[in-house]
Design an enzyme around this catalytic site. Sequence first.
Site, mmCIF file in Angstrom:
data_model
loop_
_atom_site.group_PDB
_atom_site.id
_atom_site.type_symbol
_atom_site.label_atom_id
_atom_site.label_comp_id
_atom_site.label_asym_id
_atom_site.label_seq_id
_atom_site.Cartn_x
_atom_site.Cartn_y
_atom_site.Cartn_z
ATOM 1 C CE LYS A 47 50.070 36.606 38.767
ATOM 2 N NZ LYS A 47 49.978 35.892 37.463
ATOM 3 C CE LYS A 76 43.244 34.873 35.287
ATOM 4 N NZ LYS A 76 44.718 34.743 35.464
ATOM 5 N N PRO A 81 32.712 20.836 35.597
ATOM 6 C CG PRO A 81 30.559 21.324 36.376
ATOM 7 C CD PRO A 81 31.315 20.970 35.116
ATOM 8 N NE ARG A 201 51.575 50.515 35.608
ATOM 9 C CZ ARG A 201 50.726 49.531 35.373
ATOM 10 N NH1 ARG A 201 50.536 48.613 36.303
ATOM 11 N NH2 ARG A 201 50.059 49.448 34.242
#
Length: 269
Positions: A47, A76, A81, A201
């Site tokens: 990521k 994000k 648009p 975790r």
Amino acid sequence: MTQYWPFSGLTRQNALRERLIVSLDLRDRGDALKLVDRLARVVGMFKVGRALFVGGGPDFIREIRRRGAEVFLDLKFHDSPQKVLRAAVEATRLGVKMFDLHPYGSTCGSTDTMTRTRAEVARICRTEGLRRPSILAVATLSDTKSPNSSARAPESPDRVTEIARFAADASLDGVVTWPHEITQVRNTCGRRFIIVTSGVRLRETVNASANAPTAADAIRAGADYVVIGSPIWRAAEPLRAVREITDDIERGLRNSPRRTFEILNPRPV
């Protein structure tokens, strides 16, 4: 197409590693690439968030892809648009496997921007012969608060489910959400809807907090992918930490109420 591993008592290590996404929340681009070099063969995806992308730009994504690794681009997208559409197209051209965006218009029941983004990405993939990435909506309550939102929406426990339903209606592939929200999203959107979660975790450190979920807990609840960062790259032996997590993922799959071992691929364009 969704593939199934029909023997619930058997697992394949390659399939287990596909469930793990390593977050590259490191300050230094060089350190991040060294981690990719070390782990690319044993994890499913990496990521990349805003900090590393701003520092390294598209070339940083290309460097990861040149190493044979997959990328979840966690930017994000949140703009007009038309700008979201352009950003989605460029992410697709970079070859990322997933990217995410904010659920535009969900407070008033509109799925227009999500629908247009999905359609434009599909069009570009057809015309340019590209692989279609999975498109996810951000469904965590903390990330979807807005000054223009109603007083009810951000605090409502049904808000996450509402966003997930809008994303599914817009033909998006899934959502990013917290572990405690997984079950309600899965129950609402069905088995083929992708759920990516973070905040889990390592099993050996979870005793400090009874409420802290493990990867097994998240998978058992219905998550498809777990995102883990610092417990891996801060570990003395990152490869061992990855092995512990994939073992935990296997425990979650074995105890999952879903009796088939699903390996999620992006839905056909």
